[in-house]
Write an enzyme that holds these catalytic residues in place. Sequence first.
Site, PDB file in Angstrom:
ATOM      1  N   SER A  45      26.828   3.147   9.287  1.00 24.81           N
ATOM      2  CA  SER A  45      26.218   1.836   9.026  1.00 24.81           C
ATOM      3  C   SER A  45      25.781   1.708   7.566  1.00 24.81           C
ATOM      4  CB  SER A  45      25.042   1.572   9.972  1.00 24.81           C
ATOM      5  OG  SER A  45      23.974   2.438   9.718  1.00 24.81           O
ATOM      6  N   HIS A  88      17.744   9.653   2.900  1.00 23.87           N
ATOM      7  CA  HIS A  88      17.102  10.421   3.973  1.00 23.87           C
ATOM      8  C   HIS A  88      16.139   9.501   4.723  1.00 23.87           C
ATOM      9  CE1 HIS A  88      15.609  13.899   6.080  1.00 23.87           C
ATOM     10  NE2 HIS A  88      14.388  13.455   5.863  1.00 23.87           N
TER      11      HIS A  88
HETATM   12  C1  GRF Z   1      20.834   7.554   8.123  1.00 26.31           C
HETATM   13  O1  GRF Z   1      19.633   7.427   8.855  1.00 26.31           O
HETATM   14  C2  GRF Z   1      20.630   8.363   6.882  1.00 26.31           C
HETATM   15  O2  GRF Z   1      19.356   8.230   6.335  1.00 26.31           O
HETATM   16  C3  GRF Z   1      20.831   9.775   7.359  1.00 26.31           C
HETATM   17  O3  GRF Z   1      21.844   9.694   8.323  1.00 26.31           O
HETATM   18  C4  GRF Z   1      21.843   8.392   8.895  1.00 26.31           C
HETATM   19  C5  GRF Z   1      23.231   7.859   8.778  1.00 26.31           C
HETATM   20  O4  GRF Z   1      23.398   6.658   9.474  1.00 26.31           O
HETATM   21  N1  GRF Z   1      21.119  10.648   6.255  1.00 26.31           N
HETATM   22  P1  GRF Z   1      24.743   5.856   9.357  1.00 26.31           P
HETATM   23  O5  GRF Z   1      25.881   6.833   9.694  1.00 26.31           O
HETATM   24  O6  GRF Z   1      24.859   5.344   7.947  1.00 26.31           O
HETATM   25  O7  GRF Z   1      24.675   4.752  10.369  1.00 26.31           O
END
Ligand code: GRF
Length: 188
Positions: free
Chosen positions: A14, A110
């Site tokens: 996402s 993060h």
């Molecule tokens: C996000 O919450 C990011 O902060 C962490 O992993 C998650 C990835 O989500 N590092 P997506 O795959 O971008 O939906």
Amino acid sequence: MVKKIAILASGNGSNYEAIAENIEAGKIKAEIALVFSDQKTAYVLKRAEKHHHQTASFGLKDFSNKQAYETALLALLKENSVDYVVLAGYMRIIGLKLLESYAQHIINIHPAYLPEFPGAHGIEDAFAAGVDQTGVTIHYVDAGVDTGPIIRQERVPILKTDDLATLATRIHQVEHRLYPAVLAEIIK
Ligand code: GRF
């Protein structure tokens, strides 16, 4: 010259999609040269096809050791003239070779307010700790786990009415706004 970025992601994607949409809207002056996943079935690869971005995928188990995996990944980045490596849910630690080749050019997001709650379960850990706020951090990547120099942070309150799902949704909403905004400032 428009900078070229590679998105490295292991799962849903996402954040990749939020970045892609911002680039398509002209808000980030960059080109996504490559979407790489270490997980061949990751949903991020489907999203990337929809946006007509070049994809690549191989995993650690395709190589005899981690160094060989990283060497192949670095070669792929160089072949595609990648300037910035943007981690978006990439669940591997970046090795020294990649770090040296892309010093100050690897960025991560993060889902907690670092140095609070580092590691793979930032949202769950903050929720389980019973604190009343957590956050989102964007930082440069170094050899540690979520320890690199912080670029931007934003607090996200944990409401009394929150469960893990509602908290995660609000954190992701902040991520999808903050990551493109920060990238727009860094990548020019
Ligand atoms: C996000 O919450 C990011 O902060 C962490 O992993 C998650 C990835 O989500 N590092 P997506 O795959 O971008 O939906």
